[in-house]
Design a protein around this motif. Structure first.
Motif, PDB file in Angstrom:
ATOM      1  N   HIS A   2       3.354  -5.148   7.482  1.00 57.28           N
ATOM      2  CA  HIS A   2       3.555  -3.807   8.042  1.00 57.28           C
ATOM      3  C   HIS A   2       4.927  -3.665   8.687  1.00 57.28           C
ATOM      4  O   HIS A   2       5.451  -2.566   8.813  1.00 57.28           O
ATOM      5  CB  HIS A   2       2.465  -3.506   9.082  1.00 57.28           C
TER       6      HIS A   2
ATOM      7  N   LEU B 164       4.717  -7.134   1.882  1.00 59.27           N
ATOM      8  CA  LEU B 164       3.475  -6.432   2.185  1.00 59.27           C
ATOM      9  C   LEU B 164       3.240  -6.261   3.678  1.00 59.27           C
ATOM     10  O   LEU B 164       2.401  -5.465   4.088  1.00 59.27           O
ATOM     11  CB  LEU B 164       2.282  -7.195   1.589  1.00 59.27           C
TER      12      LEU B 164
ATOM     13  N   ASN C 204      -2.727  -0.697  -0.577  1.00 53.77           N
ATOM     14  CA  ASN C 204      -1.775  -0.101   0.364  1.00 53.77           C
ATOM     15  C   ASN C 204      -1.328   1.274  -0.119  1.00 53.77           C
ATOM     16  O   ASN C 204      -1.216   2.229   0.673  1.00 53.77           O
ATOM     17  CB  ASN C 204      -0.576  -1.034   0.530  1.00 53.77           C
TER      18      ASN C 204
ATOM     19  N   GLN D 167      -1.989   5.285   1.470  1.00 49.78           N
ATOM     20  CA  GLN D 167      -0.902   6.215   1.754  1.00 49.78           C
ATOM     21  C   GLN D 167      -1.057   7.549   1.035  1.00 49.78           C
ATOM     22  O   GLN D 167      -0.303   8.484   1.297  1.00 49.78           O
ATOM     23  CB  GLN D 167       0.438   5.574   1.359  1.00 49.78           C
TER      24      GLN D 167
END
Length: 436
Positions: free
Chosen positions: A30, A28, A364, A368
């Motif tokens: 970045h 997870l 997440n 996106q």
């Protein structure tokens, strides 16, 4: 020899879950590159199948039933079918989310076979059917671009399904929850209406966040929650309410709406306590399940759940070495207590952490997605999943009163399983078609 096998196996499964959890959170970050995530996905899948093998080895060693072997082979084939299906049809789908689905299914099927083999067989059939349906969902998400224009249809379908339960539904534990089809199949419409509800709210708020439209959207949400309250399905009503507040806040970015909504929610909870006897009973059982006056009645389920969790300790008793069957409705509402007793407190903590990582992964994915409608849908579905996990586990460990909510993919139930598959498949489909 059997006891030794069961003891060793529980530690091996704990180690596998610890590694899986670490991989979930590492992926997870970045800074995780695509290649690193691909390796993590492969490693997680190896862990899942090792977990399935060890779990069914325990079952076979203890029971000596060759049917366990056939069940394991069938389960593995179903899981491979589901994974390969997504990999072939939707190669861009996030493998980590698919892994979480399969892991939860594996844990649920293992515990169900330990508790009741016939229920495990039925759940595996539900799993195969649900996986076939879920493979088709992303296709429809990608093929049709009208989902944000079906507001009125969502409203009619959602309210129609809930009103049908009120008029013809069967009563269970004080609430009208399910519909019987031909006296053979029973479905719980609220499991599917919650998905329609998310689409309804997203279609309304993604177009306009003016005060007038917020009022209209709130009225639509109140109608859904109100029907659920009338049918006394207060667990589902709470999910709908929290999901709406979360979606409203994200869409409008106005904390005032969220604060006002929480205030209304508190007043609604107090009203529910006053109006419904079964709500008062659950709260009394939550406050003191060991009270001699109620422990043999309302407090029995919670008391047995707490006894099971305590007897399991950090590392669990091992499969078949606990007494989870003493918990009423353990296969559905309290399966987490059975997991905690026989696989251990640490195992249960890792399971919770994986549920949280699943929610973070969905958030997440939502970030996106470029389309406002799909972004809001992903957020709403993710919130729906997480609040359901919270209500189920919170009720089992006596953090909150029991609401009768199931644990997605883990608890027994065809409606819960199919709706969970659809929910996750919608998110996967939106990611593959709307990713920035």
């Amino acid at each position: 020899m059997v006891t030794v096998t069961l003891e060793v196996s529980k530690y091996l499964m704990l180690i596998l879950f610890a590694i899986y959890t670490f991989r979930s959170y590492a992926s997870l970050s970045h800074g995780s590159k695509e290649e690193r995530r691909r390796r993590a996905t492969i490693a997680q899948r190896i862990i899942i199948f090792l977990f399935i093998f060890i779990g069914f080895l325990d079952l076979y060693v203890y029971t000596g039933d060759i049917g366990v072997v056939f069940f394991m082979v069938t389960e593995v084939l179903v899981m491979i079918f589901f994974m390969l299906g997504f990999w072939i049809l939707y190669p861009n789908a996030p493998g980590l989310l698919i892994n979480h689905m399969v892991l939860f299914l594996s844990v649920g099927l293992l515990m169900l076979e330990r508790l009741d083999f016939s229920l495990a067989v039925r759940q595996l059939i539900f799993t195969f059917f649900s996986s076939v349906v879920s493979l088709a969902v992303p296709f429809f998400i990608k093929k049709f671009h009208i989902w944000n224009r079906l507001t009125f249809i969502y409203l009619l379908a959602g309210l129609g399904g809930l009103f049908l339960v009120i008029s013809t539904g069967a009563t269970s534990y004080g609430a009208k929850l399910s519909l019987s089809i031909g006296g053979i199949l029973s479905i719980q419409p609220s499991e599917f209406v919650k998905i329609i509800f998310v689409f309804l709210i997203a279609s309304m708020l993604s177009k306009d966040t003016s005060f007038k439209n917020v009022v209209v959207t709130t009225l639509a949400a109140v109608l859904h929650v109100g029907v659920l309250v009338v049918s006394k399905d207060l667990g589902a009503a709470l999910i709908f309410f929290v999901v709406y507040i979360a979606m409203l806040y994200v869409a409008t970015k106005n904390p005032g709406y969220a604060i006002l909504g929480l205030g209304v929610g508190v007043m609604g909870a107090l009203a529910g306590y006053r109006l419904f006897a079964h709500v008062r009973t659950r709260i009394i059982a939550w406050k003191n399940p060991f009270d001699p006056s109620i422990v043999e009645g309302a407090g029995w389920q919670v008391a047995q759940s707490l006894f099971a969790i305590c007897s399991g300790g950090w590392f669990g008793t091992g499969l078949f070495l606990g007494y989870p069957s003493s918990i009423p409705v353990v296969e559905e509402d309290f399966i987490f207590a059975a997991i905690a007793e026989e696989l251990g407190g640490l195992f249960s903590i890792f399971l919770i952490l994986i549920c949280i990582s699943c929610f973070l992964l969905i958030l997440n994915i939502a970030m996106q997605i470029k389309d406002p409608f799909y972004k809001l849908v992903a957020l709403g579905l993710g919130t729906c999943y997480m609040i359901q996990v919270f209500l189920m586990i919170g009720g089992v460990i006596k953090f909150i009163p029991s609401t009768g909510i199931t644990l997605p993919f883990v608890s027994y139930g065809g409606s819960s399983l199919l709706s969970s598959f659809i929910l996750f498949s919608i998110i996967l489909g939106m990611y593959t078609t709307q990713k920035k």
